[in-house]
Write a protein that holds these residues in place. Structure first.
Motif, mmCIF file in Angstrom:
data_model
loop_
_atom_site.group_PDB
_atom_site.id
_atom_site.type_symbol
_atom_site.label_atom_id
_atom_site.label_comp_id
_atom_site.label_asym_id
_atom_site.label_seq_id
_atom_site.Cartn_x
_atom_site.Cartn_y
_atom_site.Cartn_z
ATOM 1 N N CYS A 57 0.855 -1.195 0.000
ATOM 2 C CA CYS A 57 0.000 0.000 0.000
ATOM 3 C C CYS A 57 0.886 1.237 0.000
ATOM 4 O O CYS A 57 1.887 1.302 0.713
ATOM 5 C CB CYS A 57 -0.894 -0.005 1.233
ATOM 6 S SG CYS A 57 -1.685 1.589 1.529
ATOM 7 N N ASN A 58 0.533 2.231 -0.797
ATOM 8 C CA ASN A 58 1.340 3.446 -0.929
ATOM 9 C C ASN A 58 1.005 4.507 0.109
ATOM 10 O O ASN A 58 1.548 5.596 0.079
ATOM 11 C CB ASN A 58 1.138 4.044 -2.320
ATOM 12 C CG ASN A 58 1.715 3.157 -3.402
ATOM 13 O OD1 ASN A 58 2.851 3.313 -3.772
ATOM 14 N ND2 ASN A 58 0.935 2.206 -3.878
ATOM 15 N N HIS A 59 0.075 4.206 1.008
ATOM 16 C CA HIS A 59 -0.362 5.168 2.026
ATOM 17 C C HIS A 59 -0.509 6.562 1.418
ATOM 18 O O HIS A 59 0.074 7.544 1.884
ATOM 19 C CB HIS A 59 0.591 5.138 3.223
ATOM 20 C CG HIS A 59 0.561 3.801 3.890
ATOM 21 N ND1 HIS A 59 -0.376 3.470 4.820
ATOM 22 C CD2 HIS A 59 1.308 2.680 3.681
ATOM 23 C CE1 HIS A 59 -0.203 2.203 5.195
ATOM 24 N NE2 HIS A 59 0.803 1.707 4.517
ATOM 25 N N CYS A 60 -1.320 6.578 0.360
ATOM 26 C CA CYS A 60 -1.485 7.775 -0.464
ATOM 27 C C CYS A 60 -1.962 8.969 0.358
ATOM 28 O O CYS A 60 -2.720 8.819 1.318
ATOM 29 C CB CYS A 60 -2.504 7.498 -1.564
ATOM 30 S SG CYS A 60 -2.118 6.023 -2.514
ATOM 31 N N SER A 63 -6.146 9.492 -0.873
ATOM 32 C CA SER A 63 -6.490 8.086 -1.072
ATOM 33 C C SER A 63 -7.918 7.902 -1.548
ATOM 34 O O SER A 63 -8.853 8.243 -0.826
ATOM 35 C CB SER A 63 -6.338 7.331 0.238
ATOM 36 O OG SER A 63 -5.126 7.658 0.848
ATOM 37 N N PRO A 64 -8.111 7.319 -2.720
ATOM 38 C CA PRO A 64 -9.471 7.014 -3.152
ATOM 39 C C PRO A 64 -10.144 6.005 -2.226
ATOM 40 O O PRO A 64 -11.357 6.021 -2.066
ATOM 41 C CB PRO A 64 -9.287 6.445 -4.559
ATOM 42 C CG PRO A 64 -7.856 6.117 -4.698
ATOM 43 C CD PRO A 64 -7.104 6.963 -3.725
ATOM 44 N N CYS A 65 -9.328 5.155 -1.592
ATOM 45 C CA CYS A 65 -9.917 4.122 -0.729
ATOM 46 C C CYS A 65 -10.575 4.753 0.496
ATOM 47 O O CYS A 65 -11.610 4.292 0.955
ATOM 48 C CB CYS A 65 -8.852 3.118 -0.317
ATOM 49 S SG CYS A 65 -7.448 3.859 0.514
ATOM 50 N N VAL A 82 -2.627 5.006 6.189
ATOM 51 C CA VAL A 82 -4.019 4.653 5.889
ATOM 52 C C VAL A 82 -4.325 3.305 6.534
ATOM 53 O O VAL A 82 -3.631 2.321 6.293
ATOM 54 C CB VAL A 82 -4.243 4.608 4.365
ATOM 55 C CG1 VAL A 82 -5.641 4.097 4.053
ATOM 56 C CG2 VAL A 82 -4.037 5.995 3.759
ATOM 57 N N PRO A 100 -5.910 1.907 -7.234
ATOM 58 C CA PRO A 100 -5.276 1.636 -8.535
ATOM 59 C C PRO A 100 -4.117 0.647 -8.422
ATOM 60 O O PRO A 100 -3.647 0.136 -9.422
ATOM 61 C CB PRO A 100 -4.762 2.999 -8.996
ATOM 62 C CG PRO A 100 -5.186 3.993 -7.986
ATOM 63 C CD PRO A 100 -5.689 3.286 -6.781
ATOM 64 N N TYR A 101 -3.640 0.407 -7.188
ATOM 65 C CA TYR A 101 -2.502 -0.482 -6.990
ATOM 66 C C TYR A 101 -2.944 -1.869 -6.531
ATOM 67 O O TYR A 101 -2.108 -2.730 -6.287
ATOM 68 C CB TYR A 101 -1.558 0.124 -5.940
ATOM 69 C CG TYR A 101 -1.162 1.535 -6.268
ATOM 70 C CD1 TYR A 101 -0.109 1.795 -7.139
ATOM 71 C CD2 TYR A 101 -1.868 2.621 -5.744
ATOM 72 C CE1 TYR A 101 0.242 3.087 -7.462
ATOM 73 C CE2 TYR A 101 -1.519 3.915 -6.066
ATOM 74 C CZ TYR A 101 -0.463 4.145 -6.927
ATOM 75 O OH TYR A 101 -0.126 5.430 -7.252
ATOM 76 N N ARG A 104 -5.192 -3.890 -1.590
ATOM 77 C CA ARG A 104 -6.040 -4.412 -0.521
ATOM 78 C C ARG A 104 -6.600 -5.775 -0.882
ATOM 79 O O ARG A 104 -6.696 -6.108 -2.045
ATOM 80 C CB ARG A 104 -7.221 -3.462 -0.301
ATOM 81 C CG ARG A 104 -6.792 -2.096 0.157
ATOM 82 C CD ARG A 104 -7.979 -1.149 0.137
ATOM 83 N NE ARG A 104 -7.651 0.001 0.955
ATOM 84 C CZ ARG A 104 -8.333 0.356 2.038
ATOM 85 N NH1 ARG A 104 -9.397 -0.315 2.398
ATOM 86 N NH2 ARG A 104 -7.955 1.391 2.737
ATOM 87 N N LYS A 114 -4.866 -4.750 4.677
ATOM 88 C CA LYS A 114 -3.769 -4.261 3.846
ATOM 89 C C LYS A 114 -2.605 -3.864 4.744
ATOM 90 O O LYS A 114 -2.726 -3.919 5.970
ATOM 91 C CB LYS A 114 -4.227 -3.060 3.030
ATOM 92 C CG LYS A 114 -4.520 -1.844 3.887
ATOM 93 C CD LYS A 114 -4.865 -0.711 2.992
ATOM 94 C CE LYS A 114 -4.450 0.620 3.516
ATOM 95 N NZ LYS A 114 -3.268 0.763 4.302
HETATM 96 S S1 SF4 Z 1 -5.017 1.113 -0.428
HETATM 97 FE FE1 SF4 Z 1 -4.398 1.848 -2.456
HETATM 98 S S2 SF4 Z 1 -5.372 3.847 -2.699
HETATM 99 FE FE2 SF4 Z 1 -5.474 3.320 -0.533
HETATM 100 S S3 SF4 Z 1 -3.684 4.315 0.374
HETATM 101 FE FE3 SF4 Z 1 -3.078 2.198 -0.165
HETATM 102 S S4 SF4 Z 1 -2.232 2.321 -2.247
HETATM 103 FE FE4 SF4 Z 1 -3.340 4.245 -1.848
#
Ligand code: SF4
Ligand code: SF4
Lengths: 177, 313
Positions: A57-60, A63-65, A82, A100-101, A104, A114
């Protein structure tokens, strides 16, 4: 505070120790993983180049999630990590479809799971399990707001990229190239 | 030749190799929701226009189906949830940025409205229906008096519900095929079209059937226009969206999409409706059932193909 991780694609040998360390540390159910190694081979034979990436997870930052979660189970925790609160998650799968990655997965117990950047270890002053175990020491973790942290230092020194920044999520997992 | 080969060590079910977190439940939920929205929309519209007597089926008969459809849809949504015991969390939170959330809340408003419409149409089916309880009788009388306000509210929320069925998908930028704002109007139009088809199926009045055949024809034309627009948008967009459109233009969903959705679901029924309006004798069940079939197929194919479309990195 803004936690981030940098992974050195030049040092990684693709041994997958980080994957096993995470599965053990976080009791990831058999058959699933929170981090994984991707091998990209690219070029024209015989001039081929290989890039090895330990992904998670990129811990954006955007975050769209988190945005599409109907209950608030997916949320930002300290340092922008996240997280999913299992007891608030209804398992609707919206966050899975929104990432997008594809970072999860649905835990067999029903909620969505995740990478947590091993927040339980960070709180004790330890590094995430994957970072700690890596035999080539190719991962760096720390606070981006602290210019002296390991991760800030290495990002200053080395050329780096994030994955599909054009997806607009502002990922916080950096790859040194 | 320049090549790129990506090998991933991840094999999480149901994420890899192709995402399939949503199977039949979500498209069915969206189909039932859209159909109910369509029926309620027409019932409310004709009450507002004061044309109840011209369109008796649309106003007084078809709405009886809507609570059944909505409850079946909610049931499908419930079956899809992996953590069912926490279902109530949907209704202790309002998250405006999450389509799942405001969709669930919209259904909370539309379902009681649909129950009112169904209750008001009961006497059409069972002429000596008796509510027995005095407060229910009083409530029915009150609803009949307030019908116009109820109709306005229904018109608004039926439209929101119809659009929501498309927005649920289009909010996901992670799935390039879904990430187009055309899906909202497309699913709304398709929902209205399936609603019109259902009214045609139930109606015994030739004039009403004819009007709905005309309405349906218009809706089908709008759908075709939106579909063409959607592909134009994809083809003029980034590589990921071009790849997504190719799922339907030579890729694995080409045949199902063009045969079931566009051919059998839109073009053929439109053609039959034109023939019918030209006084050729076409049994109304044929175009109506085709429209319903096309509506289901559209939701299923978009749901599945969308999950097959992704960013490459
Ligand atoms: S689950 Fe996906 S969108 Fe959400 S923070 Fe992690 S990489 Fe980003
Ligand atoms: S599956 Fe859970 S965490 Fe994900 S969007 Fe649904 S409720 Fe939120």
């Amino acid at each position: 505070m803004r936690y981030a991780m940098a992974v050195d694609t030049k040092k990684c040998v693709g041994c997958s120790d980080c994957v096993v360390a995470c599965q053990t540390e976080n009791h990831v159910p058999i058959g699933y993983c929170r981090d994984w190694v991707v091998e990209v081979t690219d070029g024209t034979y015989p001039q081929l180049e290989i890039e090895l990436r330990s992904e998670r997870c990129n811990h954006c930052n955007n975050s769209p999630c988190v945005r599409c979660c109907p209950t608030g189970a997916s949320h930002y925790s300290e340092g922008g990590i996240v997280l999913v609160t299992p007891n608030e998650c209804i398992g609707c799968g919206a966050c899975i479809a929104s990432c997008p990655y594809d970072a999860r997965y649905p835990h067999p117990d029903g909620y969505v799971d995740k990478c947590t950047f091993c927040i339980h270890r960070i709180k004790k002053g330890l590094k995430p399990a994957c970072v700690a175990v890596c035999p080539t020491r190719c991962m760096y973790f720390g606070d981006l707001d602290d210019p002296k942290s390991e991760v800030s230092e290495v990002l200053k020194r080395r050329k780096h990229k994030t994955l599909i920044p054009e997806a607009g999520t502002s990922p916080q997992l950096y790859f040194l190239i | 030749m320049k090549e790129e080969l990506i090998i991933s060590g991840r094999m999480n079910d149901p994420i890899d190799p192709v995402l399939h977190i949503w199977s039949w439940e979500i498209p069915l939920y969206l189909f039932f929701g859209g159909l109910a929205a369509g029926i309620l929309f027409f019932a409310a519209l004709y009450v507002i226009q004061g044309k109840e007597n011209q369109f008796p089926t649309a106003v007084r008969k078809a709405p009886i189906l809507t609570p059944v459809l909505l409850i079946a849809g909610l049931l499908a949504l419930f079956i899809d949830l992996h953590h069912k015991a926490y279902f109530w969390q949907l209704y202790t939170n309002i998250k405006l940025q999450s389509p799942m959330s405001w969709g669930a809340w919209t259904l909370m408003v539309v379902t009681p409205l649909s129950l009112i419409w169904a209750a008001l149409s009961l006497k059409e089916f069972i002429p000596n229906w008796d509510w027995k309880l005095p407060w229910l009788i009083a409530f029915e009388a009150w609803c009949r008096k307030q019908l116009l306000s109820i109709a306005w509210l229904t018109l608004l929320f039926a439209s929101i519900l119809g659009i929501y069925t498309g927005i649920l998908f289009s909010a996901f930028n992670a799935r390039p095929l879904w990430n187009t704002s055309i899906l909202g109007p497309l699913f709304l139009t398709s929902g209205l079209s399936t609603g019109a088809a259902t009214i045609m199926l139930m109606s015994k009045d030739p004039a009403e059937r004819k009007t709905f055949a005309r309405i349906d024809l218009l809706l089908i034309a709008i759908e075709l226009f939106l579909i063409v627009h959607m592909f134009m948008g994809f083809m003029a967009s980034t590589q990921v969206q071009i790849d997504a459109a190719r799922l339907f233009l030579g890729g694995e969903y080409t045949a199902p999409f063009w045969v079931f959705v566009v051919g059998m679901g839109l073009v053929v029924p439109a053609f039959l409706e034109v023939l019918e309006l030209r006084k050729k004798h076409i049994p109304v069940v044929v175009p109506a059932l085709l429209v319903l079939f096309g509506g289901i197929m559209m939701r299923f194919i978009i749901a599945y193909a969308g999950q097959a479309s992704r960013w490459l990195y």
